[in-house]
Design a protein around this motif. Structure first.
Motif, mmCIF file in Angstrom:
data_model
loop_
_atom_site.group_PDB
_atom_site.id
_atom_site.type_symbol
_atom_site.label_atom_id
_atom_site.label_comp_id
_atom_site.label_asym_id
_atom_site.label_seq_id
_atom_site.Cartn_x
_atom_site.Cartn_y
_atom_site.Cartn_z
ATOM 1 N N ALA A 107 50.101 -3.296 -1.097
ATOM 2 C CA ALA A 107 50.178 -2.849 -2.490
ATOM 3 C C ALA A 107 49.705 -1.404 -2.591
ATOM 4 C CB ALA A 107 49.348 -3.757 -3.388
ATOM 5 N N GLY A 108 50.510 -0.598 -3.259
ATOM 6 C CA GLY A 108 50.185 0.817 -3.431
ATOM 7 C C GLY A 108 50.867 1.737 -2.434
ATOM 8 N N LEU A 109 51.464 1.169 -1.376
ATOM 9 C CA LEU A 109 52.176 2.016 -0.421
ATOM 10 C C LEU A 109 53.449 2.559 -1.059
ATOM 11 C CD1 LEU A 109 52.024 -0.001 2.937
ATOM 12 C CD2 LEU A 109 50.519 1.836 2.167
ATOM 13 N N GLN A 110 53.795 3.794 -0.689
ATOM 14 C CA GLN A 110 55.048 4.378 -1.160
ATOM 15 C C GLN A 110 56.177 3.859 -0.276
ATOM 16 O OE1 GLN A 110 55.630 8.662 -0.729
ATOM 17 N NE2 GLN A 110 56.590 8.679 -2.753
ATOM 18 N N GLY A 120 60.476 3.661 -4.088
ATOM 19 C CA GLY A 120 59.595 3.119 -5.107
ATOM 20 C C GLY A 120 58.195 2.933 -4.563
ATOM 21 N N GLU A 121 57.444 2.041 -5.207
ATOM 22 C CA GLU A 121 56.073 1.740 -4.792
ATOM 23 C C GLU A 121 55.926 0.240 -4.601
ATOM 24 O OE1 GLU A 121 51.524 1.735 -6.548
ATOM 25 O OE2 GLU A 121 53.011 3.034 -7.492
ATOM 26 N N GLU A 143 61.731 -3.949 -10.864
ATOM 27 C CA GLU A 143 61.246 -4.402 -9.557
ATOM 28 C C GLU A 143 62.413 -4.884 -8.718
ATOM 29 O OE1 GLU A 143 58.111 -7.249 -9.219
ATOM 30 O OE2 GLU A 143 56.768 -6.086 -10.495
ATOM 31 N N ALA A 144 62.318 -4.629 -7.416
ATOM 32 C CA ALA A 144 63.299 -5.139 -6.460
ATOM 33 C C ALA A 144 62.543 -5.930 -5.403
ATOM 34 C CB ALA A 144 64.069 -3.987 -5.818
ATOM 35 N N GLY A 161 50.257 5.690 4.351
ATOM 36 C CA GLY A 161 50.484 5.161 3.013
ATOM 37 C C GLY A 161 51.945 4.966 2.661
ATOM 38 N N VAL A 162 52.780 4.704 3.698
ATOM 39 C CA VAL A 162 54.213 4.534 3.446
ATOM 40 C C VAL A 162 54.759 3.311 4.164
ATOM 41 C CG1 VAL A 162 54.657 6.998 3.085
ATOM 42 C CG2 VAL A 162 54.938 6.019 5.357
#
Length: 179
Positions: A107-110, A120-121, A143-144, A161-162
């Motif tokens: 959660a929070g990763l790009q 997205g995020e 959301e997807a 962070g990706v």
């Protein structure tokens, strides 16, 4: 540490036959390595269900494409039925980097495409019967759901962070969820 902070390996389904075996929905990419006799799993079950806090795997086999597990101390169908819905969890310290990730890590990763464009995020992880899915908040606010499989998510880089999402054409639009 509580069991719900580990990685879910499988969710127990219905009993199979009379000797205490159960079917499972897998939540691991490597069942052959995780589901070996002698493996000990913490359990997450409904409060008051009587399910032990830990289960030790006695047998593991595949029958017609379905994993069947037997546990020490569960000798019959009645005992197996009492386990239905229980999640088998590995403690965080038993997990390795190649097995998977925790929702709180993702959660929070790009989410980016292989060309570096923003997809997205990551806002969550849905555990599924066939495979887990990343919940990705798209730039348009929808959301997807993205299957968390190596062919579509070839790289997760927690330090950077990706997460790389190599979605086939239409996947991100097809799986869009209405708000």
């Amino acid at each position: 540490m509580t069991p719900d902070h580990g990685a879910v390996v499988a969710r127990i389904g219905k009993p199979h036959a009379l000797r205490g075996e159960v079917t499972v929905q897998l939540h691991t990419d490597d069942p052959e390595r995780r589901l070996v006799p002698g493996a000990v799993f913490a359990t997450v079950a409904e409060p008051g269900s009587g399910v032990p806090r830990e289960l030790t795997l006695a047998t593991a086999r595949v029958h017609r494409g379905i994993w069947l597990l037997g546990f020490e101390g569960i000798p019959d169908r009645t005992g197996a039925e009492s386990l239905r819905g229980t999640r088998l969890v590995l403690p965080e310290d038993a997990e390795d980097d190649e097995e998977g990730w925790y929702e709180q890590d993702l959660a929070g990763l790009q989410a980016i495409a292989p060309d570096g464009s923003v997809v997205g995020e990551v806002v969550g992880l849905d555990l599924g019967a066939a495979q887990d899915r990343l919940r990705v908040l798209r730039p348009d606010g929808k959301e997807a759901l993205v299957p968390l499989v190596a062919q579509i998510v070839p790289d997760v880089d927690l330090e950077a962070g990706v997460v790389v999402v190599d979605a086939p054409p239409g996947l991100l639009d097809l799986d869009s969820l209405e708000d």
